[in-house]
Write an enzyme that holds these catalytic residues in place. Structure first.
Site, PDB file in Angstrom:
ATOM      1  N   GLY A  10      42.702  40.022  37.752  1.00 51.63           N
ATOM      2  CA  GLY A  10      42.562  39.820  36.320  1.00 51.63           C
ATOM      3  C   GLY A  10      41.178  40.184  35.828  1.00 51.63           C
ATOM      4  O   GLY A  10      40.476  40.997  36.440  1.00 51.63           O
ATOM      5  N   SER A  11      40.777  39.561  34.735  1.00 51.64           N
ATOM      6  CA  SER A  11      39.527  39.922  34.079  1.00 51.64           C
ATOM      7  C   SER A  11      38.319  39.479  34.888  1.00 51.64           C
ATOM      8  O   SER A  11      38.354  38.493  35.627  1.00 51.64           O
ATOM      9  CB  SER A  11      39.461  39.291  32.682  1.00 51.64           C
ATOM     10  N   GLU A  13      40.204  40.466  42.587  1.00 51.08           N
ATOM     11  CA  GLU A  13      40.292  41.879  42.207  1.00 51.08           C
ATOM     12  C   GLU A  13      40.178  41.918  40.701  1.00 51.08           C
ATOM     13  O   GLU A  13      41.043  41.413  39.994  1.00 51.08           O
ATOM     14  CB  GLU A  13      41.609  42.502  42.685  1.00 51.08           C
ATOM     15  N   CYS A  28      42.905  48.627  35.516  1.00 53.65           N
ATOM     16  CA  CYS A  28      41.529  48.279  35.869  1.00 53.65           C
ATOM     17  C   CYS A  28      40.763  49.482  36.388  1.00 53.65           C
ATOM     18  O   CYS A  28      39.529  49.504  36.344  1.00 53.65           O
ATOM     19  CB  CYS A  28      41.514  47.141  36.878  1.00 53.65           C
TER      20      CYS A  28
END
Length: 498
Positions: free
Chosen positions: A231-232, A254, A288
């Site tokens: 995620g962020s 990640e 991402c």
């Protein structure tokens, strides 16, 4: 009850100890970002339900981890068959909930089944048993599961990315608490139903739906042995701080990137433009690994590439994810995300950036945005942040080393790439660039599931959701073993056994 009936929408939102239950927390909903339709509603899990799910997972762990690897793989492979059988339903559910074009949603389901095969192979190759003889005994290296682990999933690949944590965790013998993004509960629900049909024992995988409060209750619970997060960067950093004083818990992160793509000299202008577009705008820029910064030389070749990039970007088709003639990309995940990209562009313009193609939100209240390209060569220094959408910043340069230095001028380090006809340029670039994924003459959104996936710095701490996931799903145990105790032929100095 036939399979189609089992896959009808549910009123219960949580799956705990093998039972579908209504949540006891705040209400939330999922909205199709392509048309604004509410497609899912339910109550989130409260702290008590989080606790119950962890208790269930702990109880199931002893039985699940005691099963042979072969027995566990039978169930994992049955899940793969469920995915194949319901591939179109799964793809349409992804497209409905994320706004992603159906063609791309179908590739996500295919990647899920491929990841299962890779996870099985990785477990065998990276966490098997090694036996070495020694005098009077044998030395072993084996691997044991951590226990009860939480998996936090993102919205951009709501099936594929959680799958990349859940599958290797289960293969290793862990039990799992799955907390999906609150923006994609419908995909998570379908995922859980397919695991249920695959015959997964009760308590081995529990689904906890909800918003921030549910996530906080799970992440802070003393009963979990680890957390695997995609995620962020902001959320990942908060988790890292939270777990800093808990070395006994495994944390795999990640996160995002402020990814650079550099061009030197490329004769095939069309191919270069294709790779730039694939790097920057695939999935509405919601990967991402997407390129956020493009470095183009101030040369005639650079001018030609930029000119064709602008004309080609202006022709990118976006639209209804289910349109008969498929768009290149559909909607962003939400109206909020789309509006956020408009604001990000305005902030860059205020810092001196010049829009070469303006990013616009097509319809207020929906997630459609047109791709944008903004020249920041002469802008004031910009914040080092990931703009998670189809907005590409262009830097014109005259010195290759200076361009590499600026590419490295980020706390992130996920993906990077070079488009160049010269292999010497690539070797020079490769030695100096800081990133976990480095590509040459290929889009930087392209990564092999058979290779490590992840980055350095603010982009993560483990190679999550890929071949190396086996490493953080189990820990190595060293053993020296003999059939019986025995007295050595000679004792250590100063020792008498009488």
């Amino acid at each position: 009850m036939n399979q189609l009936e089992q896959l009808t929408p549910l009123t219960q939102t949580q799956f705990i100890a093998g039972q579908w239950l209504a949540g006891k927390g705040p209400s939330f909903s999922s909205v199709n970002p392509a048309n604004g339709e509410v497609i899912w509603q339910g109550l989130g899990a409260d702290a008590g339900q989080v606790d119950a799910a962890i208790t269930s997972a702990r109880a199931a762990f002893y039985t699940w981890s005691a099963m042979s690897l072969t027995e566990r793989l039978v169930i994992v492979e049955a899940f793969a068959e469920q995915l194949k059988e319901h591939a179109e339903l799964f793809a349409r559910t992804i497209a409905l909930e994320t706004g992603k074009a159906l063609w791309e949603s179908r590739t996500e389901v295919g990647a899920m089944t491929g990841k299962i095969a890779i996870s099985i192979k990785a477990n065998a190759e990276r966490t098997g048993t090694v036996e070495n003889p020694m005098p009077g005994a044998k030395a072993f290296i084996r691997h044991k599961p951590h226990g009860v682990v939480a998996v936090f999933g993102p919205y951009n690949f709501p099936g594929h990315l959680p799958n990349g944590h859940i599958v290797p965790a289960l293969i290793a013998g862990n039990t799992v608490l799955f907390k999906p993004s609150e923006l994609t509960p419908k995909v998570a629900e379908l995922t859980m139903q397919l695991w249920q049909q695959a015959g997964l024992p009760n308590g081995v995988l529990n689904l906890l739906q909800g918003e921030i409060a549910t996530g906080k209750a799970l992440a802070s619970h003393k009963g979990i042995d680890g957390l695997f997060f995609t995620g962020s960067s902001n959320t990942g950093h908060l988790l890292h701080q939270q777990y800093a004083g808990q070395p006994g818990k495994i944390l795999a992160l990640e996160m995002g990137g402020n990814n650079p793509l550099i061009i030197t000299e490329v004769a095939n202008v069309d191919a270069a433009v294709h790779d730039i577009i694939q790097s920057a705008f695939i999935s509405s820029g919601q990967r991402c690994t997407c390129a956020r910064r493009l470095f183009i030389p101030k040369t005639a070749n650079g001018d030609a590439i930029l000119a064709k990039l602008l004309t080609s970007t202006a022709k990118i088709a976006l639209g209804d994810p289910f349109a008969e003639t498929q768009p290149f990309f559909g909607a962003m995940i939400s109206d909020k995300a789309a509006a956020g990209m408009v604001k990000a562009q305005a902030d860059i313009q205020a810092a001196g950036g010049v829009s070469l193609i303006e990013l616009t939100q097509v319809t207020p209240g929906l997630g459609f945005v047109t791709p944008g390209i903004i020249d920041v060569t002469d802008a004031s220094p910009l914040a080092d942040e990931e703009h998670f959408g189809p907005l590409l910043k262009v830097y014109r340069y005259t010195d290759f080393d200076a361009a590499i230095d600026e590419a490295n001028n980020t706390s992130f380090g996920l993906s990077a790439g070079l488009l160049a006809d010269s292999e010497t340029d690539y070797q020079h670039f490769y030695r100096r660039i800081r990133a976990g994924i480095v590509n040459w003459n290929k889009p930087i959104t392209g990564a092999s599931s058979a290779a490590p996936f992840g980055g350095i710095g603010a982009s993560g701490n483990h190679r999550a959701s890929a071949y190396y996931a086996a490493d953080y799903c189990a820990y190595p145990v060293s053993s020296v073993e003999a059939q019986a105790v025995s007295l050595p032929a000679s004792l250590s100095p100063g020792l008498v056994i009488e």
